[in-house]
Motif scaffolding. Sequence first.
Motif, PDB file in Angstrom:
ATOM      1  N   TYR A   1       0.830  -1.209   0.000  1.00  0.00           N
ATOM      2  CA  TYR A   1       0.000   0.000   0.000  1.00  0.00           C
ATOM      3  C   TYR A   1       0.864   1.258   0.000  1.00  0.00           C
ATOM      4  O   TYR A   1       0.545   2.238  -0.661  1.00  0.00           O
ATOM      5  N   ARG A   2       1.992   1.200   0.714  1.00  0.00           N
ATOM      6  CA  ARG A   2       2.871   2.377   0.747  1.00  0.00           C
ATOM      7  C   ARG A   2       3.484   2.641  -0.635  1.00  0.00           C
ATOM      8  O   ARG A   2       3.770   3.779  -0.973  1.00  0.00           O
ATOM      9  N   ASP A   3       3.678   1.590  -1.455  1.00  0.00           N
ATOM     10  CA  ASP A   3       4.169   1.786  -2.821  1.00  0.00           C
ATOM     11  C   ASP A   3       3.099   2.490  -3.663  1.00  0.00           C
ATOM     12  O   ASP A   3       3.404   3.333  -4.497  1.00  0.00           O
ATOM     13  N   TRP A   4       1.863   2.087  -3.421  1.00  0.00           N
ATOM     14  CA  TRP A   4       0.737   2.694  -4.154  1.00  0.00           C
ATOM     15  C   TRP A   4       0.631   4.175  -3.820  1.00  0.00           C
ATOM     16  O   TRP A   4       0.367   5.004  -4.690  1.00  0.00           O
ATOM     17  N   ASN A   5       0.861   4.544  -2.571  1.00  0.00           N
ATOM     18  CA  ASN A   5       0.769   5.945  -2.138  1.00  0.00           C
ATOM     19  C   ASN A   5       2.015   6.763  -2.451  1.00  0.00           C
ATOM     20  O   ASN A   5       1.973   7.981  -2.395  1.00  0.00           O
ATOM     21  N   ASN A   6       3.106   6.109  -2.785  1.00  0.00           N
ATOM     22  CA  ASN A   6       4.352   6.806  -3.075  1.00  0.00           C
ATOM     23  C   ASN A   6       4.258   7.460  -4.457  1.00  0.00           C
ATOM     24  O   ASN A   6       4.075   6.781  -5.467  1.00  0.00           O
TER      25      ASN A   6
END
Length: 135
Positions: free
Chosen positions: A19-24
């Motif tokens: 999810y953090r990759d998606w938000n990055n």
Amino acid sequence: MCKLAQDICGGVATTVPAYRDWNNPETHDYIEKYLGGKSGIPTADRIKVIRLIKDMTHNYYQIDHIHGEGSRAAQQIFLYMSADWNKYRAAAQREVHIDGYQSHPIYGELADVEKVVEPFMPPVDESYKLFPKVE
């Protein structure tokens, strides 16, 4: 069911973005570009399904074996061709006491412990014994 779900999903089930990759902002556009699917289906929904398959089928290593090393037949051929059959034969011969293993460098005759190991061992300290030496 697990194998079929993983096979249909493909190797992306192992490397599905977090999810953090998606938000990055640095990786978001790449995820959209390379993991986007059918028009009208949000990439985020596709990633959620991929994550569900990964989590429900549990065996993360199985996914790698299905997609990372090629087919099961190719793996078996590779393992068979790369096996050291002389080593395995010598190990089996030694285990059941059949001559022929003695010349193998790994499973050959064992070293004579008294000649190879004993010279490097410290002397045995017998001062701690509880019982007197019986002669």
